[in-house]
Design a protein around this motif. Structure first.
Motif, PDB file in Angstrom:
ATOM      1  N   VAL A  45      60.294  53.147  30.716  1.00 45.25           N
ATOM      2  CA  VAL A  45      59.764  52.865  32.057  1.00 45.25           C
ATOM      3  C   VAL A  45      60.757  51.998  32.857  1.00 45.25           C
ATOM      4  CG1 VAL A  45      57.913  51.695  33.331  1.00 45.25           C
ATOM      5  CG2 VAL A  45      57.369  53.089  31.327  1.00 45.25           C
ATOM      6  N   HIS A  46      61.342  51.053  32.160  1.00 41.87           N
ATOM      7  CA  HIS A  46      62.277  50.133  32.803  1.00 41.87           C
ATOM      8  C   HIS A  46      63.485  50.890  33.362  1.00 41.87           C
ATOM      9  CE1 HIS A  46      63.994  45.746  32.343  1.00 41.87           C
ATOM     10  NE2 HIS A  46      63.996  46.165  33.582  1.00 41.87           N
ATOM     11  N   HIS A  47      64.000  51.798  32.551  1.00 42.79           N
ATOM     12  CA  HIS A  47      65.187  52.560  32.947  1.00 42.79           C
ATOM     13  C   HIS A  47      64.837  53.674  33.929  1.00 42.79           C
ATOM     14  CE1 HIS A  47      68.405  55.690  31.982  1.00 42.79           C
ATOM     15  NE2 HIS A  47      69.102  54.687  32.456  1.00 42.79           N
ATOM     16  N   GLY A 144      62.946  37.121  38.059  1.00 43.72           N
ATOM     17  CA  GLY A 144      64.347  36.792  38.315  1.00 43.72           C
ATOM     18  C   GLY A 144      65.239  37.109  37.138  1.00 43.72           C
ATOM     19  N   TRP A 145      66.430  36.538  37.194  1.00 46.55           N
ATOM     20  CA  TRP A 145      67.460  36.807  36.188  1.00 46.55           C
ATOM     21  C   TRP A 145      68.136  35.505  35.772  1.00 46.55           C
ATOM     22  CZ3 TRP A 145      69.003  41.755  34.430  1.00 46.55           C
ATOM     23  CH2 TRP A 145      68.316  42.813  35.033  1.00 46.55           C
ATOM     24  N   VAL A 146      68.617  35.513  34.546  1.00 49.83           N
ATOM     25  CA  VAL A 146      69.447  34.405  34.076  1.00 49.83           C
ATOM     26  C   VAL A 146      70.830  34.965  33.762  1.00 49.83           C
ATOM     27  CG1 VAL A 146      69.740  32.638  32.311  1.00 49.83           C
ATOM     28  CG2 VAL A 146      67.485  33.156  33.218  1.00 49.83           C
ATOM     29  N   ILE A 182      70.334  38.517  31.867  1.00 48.36           N
ATOM     30  CA  ILE A 182      69.055  38.666  31.153  1.00 48.36           C
ATOM     31  C   ILE A 182      67.919  38.811  32.164  1.00 48.36           C
ATOM     32  CG2 ILE A 182      67.408  37.632  29.539  1.00 48.36           C
ATOM     33  CD1 ILE A 182      69.722  36.264  28.176  1.00 48.36           C
ATOM     34  N   ASP A 183      67.226  39.923  32.028  1.00 50.35           N
ATOM     35  CA  ASP A 183      66.127  40.251  32.937  1.00 50.35           C
ATOM     36  C   ASP A 183      64.894  39.452  32.524  1.00 50.35           C
ATOM     37  OD1 ASP A 183      64.217  41.444  34.532  1.00 50.35           O
ATOM     38  OD2 ASP A 183      64.844  43.508  34.081  1.00 50.35           O
ATOM     39  N   VAL A 184      64.375  38.615  33.417  1.00 49.52           N
ATOM     40  CA  VAL A 184      63.141  37.898  33.086  1.00 49.52           C
ATOM     41  C   VAL A 184      61.974  38.307  33.997  1.00 49.52           C
ATOM     42  CG1 VAL A 184      64.152  35.973  31.822  1.00 49.52           C
ATOM     43  CG2 VAL A 184      63.969  35.780  34.278  1.00 49.52           C
ATOM     44  N   GLU A 186      58.586  40.347  34.432  1.00 48.28           N
ATOM     45  CA  GLU A 186      57.565  40.731  33.449  1.00 48.28           C
ATOM     46  C   GLU A 186      57.716  42.183  33.012  1.00 48.28           C
ATOM     47  OE1 GLU A 186      53.616  39.761  34.732  1.00 48.28           O
ATOM     48  OE2 GLU A 186      53.740  37.741  33.866  1.00 48.28           O
ATOM     49  N   HIS A 187      58.182  43.042  33.923  1.00 49.43           N
ATOM     50  CA  HIS A 187      58.296  44.464  33.541  1.00 49.43           C
ATOM     51  C   HIS A 187      59.282  44.670  32.379  1.00 49.43           C
ATOM     52  CE1 HIS A 187      61.597  45.121  36.845  1.00 49.43           C
ATOM     53  NE2 HIS A 187      62.178  45.001  35.683  1.00 49.43           N
ATOM     54  N   ALA A 188      60.126  43.651  32.114  1.00 48.73           N
ATOM     55  CA  ALA A 188      61.099  43.767  31.027  1.00 48.73           C
ATOM     56  C   ALA A 188      60.466  43.527  29.659  1.00 48.73           C
ATOM     57  CB  ALA A 188      62.242  42.775  31.240  1.00 48.73           C
TER      58      ALA A 188
HETATM   59 MN    MN Z   1      64.087  44.848  35.260  1.00 51.21          MN
END
Ligand code: MN
Length: 347
Positions: A45-47, A144-146, A182-184, A186-188
């Motif tokens: 789903v993510h991709h 967000g992202w780290v 790093i994807d933070v 929730e969908h990740a």
């Molecule tokens: Mn994502």
């Protein structure tokens, strides 16, 4: 039969014509290969849905605009010039592409010596780096992202951004070239980890390939973006760049007013730039800034002379193009990285 072939040729040609500028990258592995750390359904789903969605919306947001052919890096580096749809979706596309790239079900666990040196300088050890990145990720409120980025000063830094922003974007205080993403959102992780972001963060490191991260680190040093980031703190260059972009992009859309009225200012700014202090990081002869800045000064004087002589648009554009090409050697002046050289339609 002939008709069928013609039809196929026609379909192929129209598909080529319709080819999208930005495309979804293929994953290196099957969706299920990332188990047990990321479940197959989340990967799919993510991709296929989320990332594909960013790609589609990015293409749509740029379609028919002057920036349709701009490279992704160039868009991100100049994101303040774009609307929110481009900002969210160019970020979404870049961020996920990097994230997929560094994930490997059978990761190389060994960072290169170069990267190890960089990490120990800023964060002591890989263990400490992970801890700090996880802490940053836990602190990130909402989506967000780290990141681990290479900054213009050559040092590594951990940062985080909201939504789909990233550290290449010119709206950030902490800018640099991302080495780890790093994807933070929730969908990740939500399907498997629900609200337990920390569990996901603990697991994700099992997939991060330190060989790829090491490659990203080395490549970043020779990237044109690295040089461009170094020019951020060169005010005279930024002032000149703004004027040249304005003249150039106006002329590109057939508005010649700035070209005919701003060349005196441009010339003054080129002189000012030539006499400015070159930032420490860019002084080495390999960049050859002294030579380039002299050339730019000379060409800006010539351009202004042509304006005073009431030269034709064609002549002015030719000179402007030459100057613009010279300026390509000062990275970041032109908003193009992996493809460029628009030619003016000479009329
Ligand atoms: Mn994502």
């Amino acid at each position: 039969m002939k008709k069928l072939i013609l039809l196929l040729v026609f379909i192929t040609i129209s598909n080529l014509h319709e080819a999208q500028k930005h495309v979804l990258p293929k994953l290196g592995y099957e969706y299920g290969a990332y188990e047990p750390f990321i479940d197959s359904q989340t990967m799919r789903v993510h991709h296929l849905k989320h990332h594909q969605g960013y790609v589609n919306k990015l293409n749509r947001a740029l379609k028919g605009t002057k920036k349709e052919k701009e490279s992704l890096n160039s868009i991100l580096m100049n994101i303040s010039m774009y609307n929110t749809a481009v900002r969210n979706n160019s970020g979404g596309h870049y961020n996920h592409s990097l994230f997929w790239e560094i994930l490997n079900p059978k990761p190389n666990k060994q960072a290169s010596e170069d990267l190890m040196r960089g990490i120990s300088k800023s964060y002591e050890s890989i263990g400490k780096l992970k801890e700090k990145m996880n802490l940053e990720a836990a602190k990130r409120f909402g989506s967000g992202w780290v990141w681990l980025i290479l900054q213009a000063n050559g040092e590594l830094k951990i940062t985080s951004t909201a939504n789909q922003d990233n550290p290449l974007m010119d709206i950030n205080k902490d800018r640099g070239i991302p080495i780890i993403a790093i994807d933070v959102w929730e969908h990740a992780y939500y399907l498997k980890y629900q609200n337990k972001r920390n569990d996901y963060l603990g697991a994700i490191w099992n997939l991060i390939d330190w060989g790829i991260v090491s490659d990203n680190y080395i490549k970043a040093f020779s990237s044109p973006i690295f040089q461009e980031l170094k020019t951020q703190n060169w005010p005279e260059l930024n002032i000149f760049r703004n004027d040249l972009s304005h003249i150039y992009y106006s002329a590109e859309s057939e508005n010649y007013e700035p070209l005919k009225t701003m060349t005196k200012e441009l010339m003054m700014k080129a002189i000012y730039l030539k006499n400015s202090e070159i930032p420490k990081d860019l002084r080495s002869d390999e960049y050859g800034y002294h030579v380039i800045l002299n050339k730019i000064e000379k060409q800006s004087i010539e351009l202004h002379d042509l304006v005073l002589e009431h030269s034709s648009n064609k002549t002015l554009l030719k000179k402007l193009n030459t100057m613009h090409e010279t300026f390509h050697q000062v990275q970041g002046v032109c908003k193009h990285h992996d493809e460029h050289y628009h030619e003016f339609k000479n009329k």
